[in-house]
Write a protein that holds these residues in place. Sequence first.
Motif, PDB file in Angstrom:
ATOM      1  N   GLY A 133      37.437  81.560  75.321  1.00  0.00           N
ATOM      2  CA  GLY A 133      36.527  82.703  75.462  1.00  0.00           C
ATOM      3  C   GLY A 133      35.281  82.298  76.227  1.00  0.00           C
ATOM      4  N   ASN A 134      34.143  82.887  75.877  1.00  0.00           N
ATOM      5  CA  ASN A 134      32.899  82.614  76.619  1.00  0.00           C
ATOM      6  C   ASN A 134      32.565  81.128  76.634  1.00  0.00           C
ATOM      7  OD1 ASN A 134      32.268  85.249  77.337  1.00  0.00           O
ATOM      8  ND2 ASN A 134      31.498  85.664  75.264  1.00  0.00           N
ATOM      9  N   MET A 135      32.516  80.536  75.447  1.00  0.00           N
ATOM     10  CA  MET A 135      32.135  79.118  75.363  1.00  0.00           C
ATOM     11  C   MET A 135      33.278  78.232  75.863  1.00  0.00           C
ATOM     12  SD  MET A 135      29.242  78.121  74.749  1.00  0.00           S
ATOM     13  CE  MET A 135      28.679  76.446  74.945  1.00  0.00           C
ATOM     14  N   ASP A 142      45.006  79.425  73.519  1.00  0.00           N
ATOM     15  CA  ASP A 142      44.252  80.583  73.025  1.00  0.00           C
ATOM     16  C   ASP A 142      45.255  81.552  72.432  1.00  0.00           C
ATOM     17  OD1 ASP A 142      41.158  81.797  73.740  1.00  0.00           O
ATOM     18  OD2 ASP A 142      42.670  83.207  72.979  1.00  0.00           O
ATOM     19  N   LEU A 143      44.858  82.219  71.340  1.00  0.00           N
ATOM     20  CA  LEU A 143      45.758  83.191  70.710  1.00  0.00           C
ATOM     21  C   LEU A 143      46.065  84.328  71.672  1.00  0.00           C
ATOM     22  CD1 LEU A 143      44.289  83.505  67.087  1.00  0.00           C
ATOM     23  CD2 LEU A 143      46.216  82.105  67.888  1.00  0.00           C
ATOM     24  N   ALA A 172      36.832  75.226  70.716  1.00  0.00           N
ATOM     25  CA  ALA A 172      35.815  76.248  71.036  1.00  0.00           C
ATOM     26  C   ALA A 172      36.311  77.618  70.581  1.00  0.00           C
ATOM     27  CB  ALA A 172      35.505  76.237  72.528  1.00  0.00           C
ATOM     28  N   THR A 173      37.041  77.626  69.478  1.00  0.00           N
ATOM     29  CA  THR A 173      37.517  78.897  68.931  1.00  0.00           C
ATOM     30  C   THR A 173      36.383  79.575  68.159  1.00  0.00           C
ATOM     31  OG1 THR A 173      38.274  77.808  66.908  1.00  0.00           O
ATOM     32  CG2 THR A 173      39.888  78.030  68.679  1.00  0.00           C
ATOM     33  N   HIS A 207      37.636  77.466  63.076  1.00  0.00           N
ATOM     34  CA  HIS A 207      37.251  76.048  63.188  1.00  0.00           C
ATOM     35  C   HIS A 207      37.972  75.192  62.149  1.00  0.00           C
ATOM     36  CE1 HIS A 207      33.231  76.743  65.548  1.00  0.00           C
ATOM     37  NE2 HIS A 207      34.283  77.267  66.136  1.00  0.00           N
ATOM     38  N   VAL A 261      42.048  75.049  62.776  1.00  0.00           N
ATOM     39  CA  VAL A 261      42.428  74.383  64.041  1.00  0.00           C
ATOM     40  C   VAL A 261      42.049  72.894  63.987  1.00  0.00           C
ATOM     41  CG1 VAL A 261      41.932  74.276  66.523  1.00  0.00           C
ATOM     42  CG2 VAL A 261      42.356  76.490  65.429  1.00  0.00           C
ATOM     43  N   GLU A 291      32.945  73.039  68.538  1.00  0.00           N
ATOM     44  CA  GLU A 291      31.726  73.829  68.724  1.00  0.00           C
ATOM     45  C   GLU A 291      31.012  74.000  67.390  1.00  0.00           C
ATOM     46  OE1 GLU A 291      29.415  75.283  70.206  1.00  0.00           O
ATOM     47  OE2 GLU A 291      30.010  74.881  72.240  1.00  0.00           O
ATOM     48  N   LYS A 292      29.728  74.232  67.461  1.00  0.00           N
ATOM     49  CA  LYS A 292      28.972  74.621  66.260  1.00  0.00           C
ATOM     50  C   LYS A 292      29.393  76.038  65.886  1.00  0.00           C
ATOM     51  CE  LYS A 292      26.270  77.956  67.796  1.00  0.00           C
ATOM     52  NZ  LYS A 292      26.291  79.307  67.264  1.00  0.00           N
ATOM     53  N   SER A 331      24.911  71.902  71.042  1.00  0.00           N
ATOM     54  CA  SER A 331      24.539  71.676  72.443  1.00  0.00           C
ATOM     55  C   SER A 331      23.031  71.484  72.635  1.00  0.00           C
ATOM     56  CB  SER A 331      25.032  72.833  73.303  1.00  0.00           C
ATOM     57  OG  SER A 331      24.481  74.046  72.839  1.00  0.00           O
TER      58      SER A 331
HETATM   59  N1  LIG Z   1      26.534  75.930  71.836  1.00  0.00           N
HETATM   60  C1  LIG Z   1      26.176  77.138  72.182  1.00  0.00           C
HETATM   61  O1  LIG Z   1      25.119  77.345  72.728  1.00  0.00           O
HETATM   62  C2  LIG Z   1      27.116  78.267  71.896  1.00  0.00           C
HETATM   63  C3  LIG Z   1      26.973  79.491  72.551  1.00  0.00           C
HETATM   64  C4  LIG Z   1      27.905  80.495  72.287  1.00  0.00           C
HETATM   65  C5  LIG Z   1      28.927  80.293  71.360  1.00  0.00           C
HETATM   66  N2  LIG Z   1      29.011  79.085  70.725  1.00  0.00           N
HETATM   67  C6  LIG Z   1      30.083  78.816  69.741  1.00  0.00           C
HETATM   68  O2  LIG Z   1      31.323  78.711  70.434  1.00  0.00           O
HETATM   69  C7  LIG Z   1      32.386  79.212  69.620  1.00  0.00           C
HETATM   70  C8  LIG Z   1      33.151  80.284  70.404  1.00  0.00           C
HETATM   71  O3  LIG Z   1      32.270  81.349  70.700  1.00  0.00           O
HETATM   72  P1  LIG Z   1      32.569  82.345  71.928  1.00  0.00           P
HETATM   73  O4  LIG Z   1      31.322  83.103  72.161  1.00  0.00           O
HETATM   74  O5  LIG Z   1      33.196  81.593  73.056  1.00  0.00           O
HETATM   75  O6  LIG Z   1      33.680  83.308  71.271  1.00  0.00           O
HETATM   76  P2  LIG Z   1      34.782  84.175  72.043  1.00  0.00           P
HETATM   77  O7  LIG Z   1      35.180  85.239  71.078  1.00  0.00           O
HETATM   78  O8  LIG Z   1      34.288  84.563  73.394  1.00  0.00           O
HETATM   79  O9  LIG Z   1      36.017  83.161  72.275  1.00  0.00           O
HETATM   80  C9  LIG Z   1      36.749  82.590  71.240  1.00  0.00           C
HETATM   81  C10 LIG Z   1      38.199  82.450  71.669  1.00  0.00           C
HETATM   82  O10 LIG Z   1      38.913  81.741  70.646  1.00  0.00           O
HETATM   83  C11 LIG Z   1      40.221  82.281  70.599  1.00  0.00           C
HETATM   84  N3  LIG Z   1      40.821  81.909  69.320  1.00  0.00           N
HETATM   85  C12 LIG Z   1      40.560  82.394  68.088  1.00  0.00           C
HETATM   86  N4  LIG Z   1      41.296  81.761  67.166  1.00  0.00           N
HETATM   87  C13 LIG Z   1      42.046  80.829  67.823  1.00  0.00           C
HETATM   88  C14 LIG Z   1      43.010  79.874  67.429  1.00  0.00           C
HETATM   89  N5  LIG Z   1      43.362  79.729  66.144  1.00  0.00           N
HETATM   90  N6  LIG Z   1      43.586  79.090  68.376  1.00  0.00           N
HETATM   91  C15 LIG Z   1      43.255  79.243  69.684  1.00  0.00           C
HETATM   92  N7  LIG Z   1      42.342  80.163  70.123  1.00  0.00           N
HETATM   93  C16 LIG Z   1      41.747  80.937  69.206  1.00  0.00           C
HETATM   94  C17 LIG Z   1      40.013  83.778  70.801  1.00  0.00           C
HETATM   95  O11 LIG Z   1      41.227  84.405  71.221  1.00  0.00           O
HETATM   96  C18 LIG Z   1      38.926  83.788  71.873  1.00  0.00           C
HETATM   97  O12 LIG Z   1      39.483  83.831  73.178  1.00  0.00           O
HETATM   98  C19 LIG Z   1      31.726  79.730  68.330  1.00  0.00           C
HETATM   99  O13 LIG Z   1      31.830  78.757  67.342  1.00  0.00           O
HETATM  100  C20 LIG Z   1      30.269  79.938  68.740  1.00  0.00           C
HETATM  101  O14 LIG Z   1      29.381  79.772  67.636  1.00  0.00           O
HETATM  102  C21 LIG Z   1      28.142  78.083  70.992  1.00  0.00           C
END
Ligand SMILES: NC(=O)c1ccc[n+]([C@@H]2O[C@H](COP(=O)([O-])OP(=O)(O)OC[C@H]3O[C@@H](n4cnc5c(N)ncnc54)[C@H](O)[C@@H]3O)[C@@H](O)[C@H]2O)c1
Length: 374
Positions: free
Chosen positions: A15-17, A38-39, A76-77, A82, A85, A99-100, A128
């Motif tokens: 996803g985003n991260m 990714d799911l 990074a799920t 967390h 996985v 990821e946190k 981070s």
């Molecule tokens: N360090 C930072 O500054 C920062 C910033 C944003 C997010 N994060 C952290 O990053 C993590 C992800 O956040 P995001 O914003 O990318 O979320 P997101 O929803 O954009 O992406 C998460 C992805 O994980 C996938 N997923 C879920 N369960 C799964 C599994 N069992 N196996 C494989 N893939 C799976 C989802 O399909 C999705 O594509 C979170 O823990 C969030 O707290 C950290």
Amino acid sequence: MSGADPLRVVLAGAGNMGRAWCAAIEADPDVELVGIADLDPPTARAAAESTGRDVAVGADAVELAAATGARAVVNATVPRAHHPVTTAALLAGLDVLGEKPVAETVAQALSLAAAARVTGRLFMVSQSRRWNPQLFALRAMAAELGAPGSLTTEFFRDPHFGGFREEMADPLLVDMAIHAFDAARFLLGAEPVSAYCEAHNPPWSWYAGDASATAVFAMGGGARYTYTGSWCSRGAQTSWNGEWRLSAERGSARWDGDHDPVSDAGPGTPSAPPGSGIAGALRAFTDAVRSGTVPMGEVHENVPSLAMVEAAVRSARTGRRVLIDDVLAEARARALDDETHPAVREELARWADVRRELAAGVDGSRWLSPAAPR
Ligand SMILES: NC(=O)c1ccc[n+]([C@@H]2O[C@H](COP(=O)([O-])OP(=O)(O)OC[C@H]3O[C@@H](n4cnc5c(N)ncnc54)[C@H](O)[C@@H]3O)[C@@H](O)[C@H]2O)c1
């Protein structure tokens, strides 16, 4: 793996991260991205295509690691994934950079720390915002200023994220404040003792949960750490790191979160992180896997940052001061109730003093020997 071979990793969650991790891994010559899980299959495929290389995709990180010969998983799920996985990866003999937050709850975080002990694998949490040269410089200044008295962070911004953050309870405390809580532990070199917190949602807030909070932590050694912030604060925005002030025995230091910190005393002897943000965390992880050293953010060391979040949320709900020792003890009891893996449960059963177990950490030399799948 020899010292010169790139570390083969699978990315879980694109996803985003996950996309940011994809770019960080691709930019690091010591790491090779060999799979993306990714799911949601189109999400995994889109991330793979962004590399311009033929990267394997799938839904399950451990299966993908077995198929590609990966040695580690970058998790990074979403937070609720967390624990499952990372547990599956550790039990399969893989090292994990996650990821946190370490997990959704402190109970799950303790389960992961115990699983790391049992498997002898490295599980490091990437906070981070700890991997910041300016924060390292502020820490060196703090050492010159003598005993710390008060440390404060002001965080005021007005992002419109859409999505889960606008629906969840306690978005500021749970999703964002953990960065500052973690940095406060790092700056003070002290662990939290108790939390008192008030949280509220201003009338104009576009969040369902409380978007504003003020938390006061008593820290080991006697200093107080105060965090005050809002995610629906218009005008006069602070930096994303927040604005920091340390008041100490021989003077004060300040950091606006974007520029070099300033201090009444000298700069001290700052060390530099191996890189900034997630690139720094990735480098520290790779170095630790290769050298058998215990990196900053190893799961045992990271858990108190999540305990600060849980204590602050509990205090905001009850109106009472919450002891971190109580949060840890209750989390351990819940972890014991919920644990399904016999060896991990046995390990947790030995943890009569959770704080001591977290401080004891792990022996890094154990992850130098490649583990057989368990
Ligand atoms: N360090 C930072 O500054 C920062 C910033 C944003 C997010 N994060 C952290 O990053 C993590 C992800 O956040 P995001 O914003 O990318 O979320 P997101 O929803 O954009 O992406 C998460 C992805 O994980 C996938 N997923 C879920 N369960 C799964 C599994 N069992 N196996 C494989 N893939 C799976 C989802 O399909 C999705 O594509 C979170 O823990 C969030 O707290 C950290």
